[in-house]
Design a protein around this motif. Sequence first.
Motif, mmCIF file in Angstrom:
data_model
loop_
_atom_site.group_PDB
_atom_site.id
_atom_site.type_symbol
_atom_site.label_atom_id
_atom_site.label_comp_id
_atom_site.label_asym_id
_atom_site.label_seq_id
_atom_site.Cartn_x
_atom_site.Cartn_y
_atom_site.Cartn_z
ATOM 1 N N GLY A 29 -9.303 -9.578 8.567
ATOM 2 C CA GLY A 29 -8.496 -9.736 7.244
ATOM 3 C C GLY A 29 -9.103 -8.959 6.076
ATOM 4 O O GLY A 29 -10.528 -9.172 5.991
ATOM 5 N N GLN A 73 -8.259 -14.515 9.259
ATOM 6 C CA GLN A 73 -6.913 -14.287 9.402
ATOM 7 C C GLN A 73 -6.271 -15.331 10.303
ATOM 8 O O GLN A 73 -6.816 -15.658 11.317
ATOM 9 C CB GLN A 73 -6.755 -13.061 10.066
ATOM 10 C CG GLN A 73 -7.431 -12.474 11.185
ATOM 11 C CD GLN A 73 -7.214 -10.774 11.263
ATOM 12 O OE1 GLN A 73 -6.567 -10.296 10.763
ATOM 13 N NE2 GLN A 73 -8.434 -10.231 12.134
ATOM 14 N N LYS A 89 -3.790 -15.854 13.389
ATOM 15 C CA LYS A 89 -3.077 -15.174 14.731
ATOM 16 C C LYS A 89 -2.254 -16.147 15.458
ATOM 17 O O LYS A 89 -2.341 -17.651 15.587
ATOM 18 C CB LYS A 89 -4.362 -14.955 15.419
ATOM 19 C CG LYS A 89 -5.423 -13.983 15.056
ATOM 20 C CD LYS A 89 -4.864 -12.463 15.197
ATOM 21 C CE LYS A 89 -5.910 -11.668 14.877
ATOM 22 N NZ LYS A 89 -5.914 -10.408 15.579
ATOM 23 N N CYS A 137 -4.320 -13.144 0.758
ATOM 24 C CA CYS A 137 -4.052 -11.773 0.538
ATOM 25 C C CYS A 137 -2.287 -11.862 0.281
ATOM 26 O O CYS A 137 -1.759 -12.834 0.570
ATOM 27 C CB CYS A 137 -4.318 -10.833 1.613
ATOM 28 S SG CYS A 137 -3.214 -11.304 3.161
ATOM 29 N N SER A 146 -1.325 -13.270 5.662
ATOM 30 C CA SER A 146 -1.897 -13.127 6.972
ATOM 31 C C SER A 146 -3.436 -13.629 6.846
ATOM 32 O O SER A 146 -3.990 -13.720 8.077
ATOM 33 C CB SER A 146 -1.475 -12.102 7.749
ATOM 34 O OG SER A 146 -2.110 -10.722 7.346
ATOM 35 N N SER A 147 -3.901 -13.376 6.026
ATOM 36 C CA SER A 147 -5.426 -13.504 5.903
ATOM 37 C C SER A 147 -5.814 -14.391 4.413
ATOM 38 O O SER A 147 -5.114 -14.819 3.782
ATOM 39 C CB SER A 147 -6.435 -12.494 5.797
ATOM 40 O OG SER A 147 -6.243 -11.807 4.668
#
Length: 157
Positions: A40, A45, A47, A139, A143-144
Amino acid sequence: NATNSDLIITKSCANRIKQLASSRPNPSAVYLRVFVDAGGCSGFQYKFLLLAEDGSHLQKRNHSNSGDTDEEEEEDGTIDPEEDVVFTHPDDSDSENPARVVIDVTSLDLLRGSTIDYVQEMIRSSFAVVGNPQSESACGCGSSFAVKNFEANPALD
Protein backbone atom coordinates in the motif's frame (compact mmCIF):
# COMPACT_ATOMS: atom_id res chain seq x y z
CA ASN A 1 -9.38 -14.29 24.66
CA ALA A 2 -10.99 -11.63 22.49
CA THR A 3 -12.36 -8.60 24.29
CA ASN A 4 -14.18 -5.47 23.14
CA SER A 5 -11.07 -3.45 23.95
CA ASP A 6 -9.12 -5.53 21.41
CA LEU A 7 -11.49 -4.80 18.52
CA ILE A 8 -14.98 -3.42 17.96
CA ILE A 9 -17.30 -4.94 15.36
CA THR A 10 -20.12 -2.60 14.31
CA LYS A 11 -23.69 -3.74 13.80
CA SER A 12 -23.39 -2.64 10.15
CA CYS A 13 -20.40 -4.96 9.71
CA ALA A 14 -22.19 -7.89 11.36
CA ASN A 15 -25.31 -7.33 9.26
CA ARG A 16 -23.32 -7.23 6.00
CA ILE A 17 -21.45 -10.45 6.84
CA LYS A 18 -24.79 -12.17 7.50
CA GLN A 19 -26.27 -10.77 4.31
CA LEU A 20 -23.34 -12.05 2.22
CA ALA A 21 -23.34 -15.39 4.05
CA SER A 22 -27.03 -15.93 3.33
CA SER A 23 -26.25 -16.42 -0.36
CA ARG A 24 -23.70 -19.15 0.38
CA PRO A 25 -24.37 -22.93 0.60
CA ASN A 26 -23.56 -23.06 4.34
CA PRO A 27 -24.11 -19.59 5.88
CA SER A 28 -22.98 -20.65 9.37
CA ALA A 29 -19.51 -21.52 8.00
CA VAL A 30 -18.93 -18.03 6.53
CA TYR A 31 -16.80 -15.40 8.25
CA LEU A 32 -14.85 -12.24 7.43
CA ARG A 33 -11.06 -12.57 7.70
CA VAL A 34 -9.28 -9.26 8.30
CA PHE A 35 -5.52 -9.05 8.11
CA VAL A 36 -2.69 -6.60 7.66
CA ASP A 37 -0.25 -7.06 4.79
CA ALA A 38 2.93 -5.20 3.87
CA GLY A 39 2.30 -2.81 0.99
CA GLY A 40 0.00 0.00 0.00
CA CYS A 41 1.04 3.62 -0.27
CA SER A 42 1.62 3.98 3.49
CA GLY A 43 3.54 0.77 4.27
CA PHE A 44 0.78 -1.57 5.48
CA GLN A 45 -2.62 -2.33 4.00
CA TYR A 46 -5.86 -3.73 5.33
CA LYS A 47 -7.18 -6.86 3.60
CA PHE A 48 -10.64 -8.40 3.85
CA LEU A 49 -11.66 -11.88 2.69
CA LEU A 50 -15.07 -13.51 2.99
CA LEU A 51 -14.27 -17.17 3.66
CA ALA A 52 -16.07 -20.34 4.68
CA GLU A 53 -14.70 -22.96 7.05
CA ASP A 54 -16.06 -25.70 4.78
CA GLY A 55 -14.09 -24.38 1.77
CA SER A 56 -17.24 -23.57 -0.23
CA HIS A 57 -15.78 -20.16 -1.14
CA LEU A 58 -13.09 -22.00 -3.15
CA GLN A 59 -15.66 -23.92 -5.21
CA LYS A 60 -17.28 -20.68 -6.30
CA ARG A 61 -13.93 -19.16 -7.32
CA ASN A 62 -12.77 -22.25 -9.20
CA HIS A 63 -15.71 -21.89 -11.58
CA SER A 64 -14.83 -18.32 -12.56
CA ASN A 65 -13.60 -17.68 -16.07
CA SER A 66 -10.98 -15.12 -15.10
CA GLY A 67 -8.00 -17.47 -15.05
CA ASP A 68 -6.26 -15.03 -12.69
CA THR A 69 -4.71 -16.61 -9.65
CA ASP A 70 -4.21 -14.70 -6.47
CA GLU A 71 -2.43 -16.05 -3.41
CA GLU A 72 -5.40 -15.00 -1.28
CA GLU A 73 -7.58 -17.46 -3.21
CA GLU A 74 -5.48 -20.25 -1.70
CA GLU A 75 -6.92 -19.50 1.75
CA ASP A 76 -8.78 -22.69 2.71
CA GLY A 77 -11.01 -21.08 5.33
CA THR A 78 -9.55 -22.93 8.31
CA ILE A 79 -9.60 -21.02 11.60
CA ASP A 80 -6.49 -21.93 13.62
CA PRO A 81 -7.26 -21.59 17.35
CA GLU A 82 -3.56 -20.93 18.07
CA GLU A 83 -3.08 -18.26 15.39
CA ASP A 84 -6.52 -16.68 14.97
CA VAL A 85 -8.84 -14.68 17.21
CA VAL A 86 -12.61 -14.66 16.55
CA PHE A 87 -14.70 -11.54 17.23
CA THR A 88 -18.47 -11.02 17.09
CA HIS A 89 -20.79 -8.06 17.59
CA PRO A 90 -21.84 -7.98 21.28
CA ASP A 91 -25.55 -7.60 20.46
CA ASP A 92 -25.63 -10.27 17.76
CA SER A 93 -29.18 -11.50 18.23
CA ASP A 94 -28.58 -14.73 16.34
CA SER A 95 -26.40 -16.30 19.02
CA GLU A 96 -26.44 -19.73 17.35
CA ASN A 97 -25.01 -18.24 14.15
CA PRO A 98 -23.22 -14.97 14.94
CA ALA A 99 -21.42 -12.97 12.28
CA ARG A 100 -17.73 -13.62 12.85
CA VAL A 101 -14.63 -11.55 12.15
CA VAL A 102 -11.38 -13.53 12.33
CA ILE A 103 -7.95 -11.91 12.73
CA ASP A 104 -4.56 -13.57 13.05
CA VAL A 105 -2.59 -12.62 16.17
CA THR A 106 0.13 -10.79 14.22
CA SER A 107 -2.43 -8.56 12.47
CA LEU A 108 -4.30 -8.07 15.73
CA ASP A 109 -1.21 -6.38 17.20
CA LEU A 110 -1.50 -3.78 14.39
CA LEU A 111 -5.31 -3.48 14.69
CA ARG A 112 -5.84 -3.57 18.46
CA GLY A 113 -8.33 -0.90 19.54
CA SER A 114 -9.74 -0.44 16.01
CA THR A 115 -13.31 -0.69 14.78
CA ILE A 116 -14.27 -2.98 11.89
CA ASP A 117 -17.19 -1.41 10.05
CA TYR A 118 -19.14 -1.73 6.82
CA VAL A 119 -19.25 1.73 5.28
CA GLN A 120 -21.71 2.78 2.60
CA GLU A 121 -20.81 5.87 0.59
CA MET A 122 -22.11 7.30 -2.67
CA ILE A 123 -19.28 5.90 -4.77
CA ARG A 124 -18.51 2.67 -2.90
CA SER A 125 -19.48 0.35 -0.10
CA SER A 126 -16.87 -1.72 1.71
CA PHE A 127 -15.60 -3.18 4.93
CA ALA A 128 -13.24 -0.73 6.62
CA VAL A 129 -10.91 -0.39 9.60
CA VAL A 130 -11.83 2.79 11.45
CA GLY A 131 -10.00 4.61 14.24
CA ASN A 132 -6.88 2.45 14.37
CA PRO A 133 -4.88 3.72 17.37
CA GLN A 134 -1.79 1.86 16.04
CA SER A 135 -1.84 3.97 12.86
CA GLU A 136 0.31 7.07 12.59
CA SER A 137 -1.07 8.11 9.21
CA ALA A 138 -3.29 6.68 6.49
CA CYS A 139 -3.70 7.11 2.76
CA GLY A 140 -6.64 9.02 1.32
CA CYS A 141 -8.65 5.91 0.48
CA GLY A 142 -8.17 4.48 3.99
CA SER A 143 -6.96 1.07 2.85
CA SER A 144 -3.33 1.50 3.91
CA PHE A 145 -1.58 3.00 6.91
CA ALA A 146 1.76 3.68 8.56
CA VAL A 147 2.42 2.20 11.99
CA LYS A 148 3.30 4.33 15.01
CA ASN A 149 6.83 3.58 16.22
CA PHE A 150 7.69 1.51 13.12
CA GLU A 151 11.02 0.36 14.59
CA ALA A 152 9.10 -1.61 17.23
CA ASN A 153 6.64 -2.99 14.61
CA PRO A 154 8.63 -3.73 11.42
CA ALA A 155 6.96 -5.20 8.35
CA LEU A 156 7.13 -8.98 8.48
CA ASP A 157 7.48 -10.77 5.14
